[in-house]
Write a protein that holds these residues in place. Structure first.
Motif, mmCIF file in Angstrom:
data_model
loop_
_atom_site.group_PDB
_atom_site.id
_atom_site.type_symbol
_atom_site.label_atom_id
_atom_site.label_comp_id
_atom_site.label_asym_id
_atom_site.label_seq_id
_atom_site.Cartn_x
_atom_site.Cartn_y
_atom_site.Cartn_z
ATOM 1 N N GLN A 49 -4.181 -9.232 -0.299
ATOM 2 C CA GLN A 49 -3.211 -8.320 -0.909
ATOM 3 C C GLN A 49 -3.176 -6.981 -0.172
ATOM 4 O O GLN A 49 -2.109 -6.399 0.033
ATOM 5 N N ARG A 53 0.098 -5.414 1.691
ATOM 6 C CA ARG A 53 0.594 -4.088 1.338
ATOM 7 C C ARG A 53 0.717 -3.207 2.587
ATOM 8 O O ARG A 53 1.700 -2.489 2.760
ATOM 9 N N GLU A 57 4.223 -1.610 4.151
ATOM 10 C CA GLU A 57 4.380 -0.171 4.372
ATOM 11 C C GLU A 57 4.695 0.154 5.830
ATOM 12 O O GLU A 57 5.304 1.168 6.124
ATOM 13 N N ASN A 98 8.813 -6.505 -0.987
ATOM 14 C CA ASN A 98 7.756 -7.481 -1.251
ATOM 15 C C ASN A 98 8.154 -8.900 -0.866
ATOM 16 O O ASN A 98 7.300 -9.780 -0.807
#
Length: 110
Positions: A49, A53, A57, A98
């Motif tokens: 995860q 992430r 970004e 996402n």
């Protein structure tokens, strides 16, 4: 009438240390199972995860991406929550950030 008299047992003496030790030994398999579960399932998932992430970004305009739906495209617009992905010349879709599963090396999509 049908219920017999019940007698309460007296509590065992607190001076015996063997009861505390047997309780700890009986809890050991449970603690061992939790430790194995943490290192085999929970920790790798948290690492995955965190990597996802960081990838989301770091998206930039011009990156070639694969979406969760399997679409390949080039990032054309970037906003806080949504990105614009150009699938073909003149065909652009808006997706949530996402939904990006993988960033491909530049030049993969022709």
């Amino acid at each position: 009438m049908f219920i017999s008299t019940a007698f309460a047992q007296t509590a065992p003496a607190a001076a015996s240390g063997g009861d505390m030790q047997s309780t700890l030994i009986s809890m050991l398999p449970l603690l061992l199972m939790f430790a194995v579960l943490y290192f085999v399932m929970i920790r790798p998932q948290m690492k995955k995860q965190k990597e996802h992430r960081a990838m989301i970004e770091a998206l930039a305009k011009g990156d070639e991406v694969v979406t969760a739906g399997g679409l390949l495209g080039k990032v054309s617009k970037i906003a806080d929550v949504y990105i614009g992905v150009e699938l073909a010349t003149g065909v652009e879709v808006q997706l949530q950030r996402n939904a990006v599963v993988q960033v491909l090396p530049r030049g993969t999509i022709k």
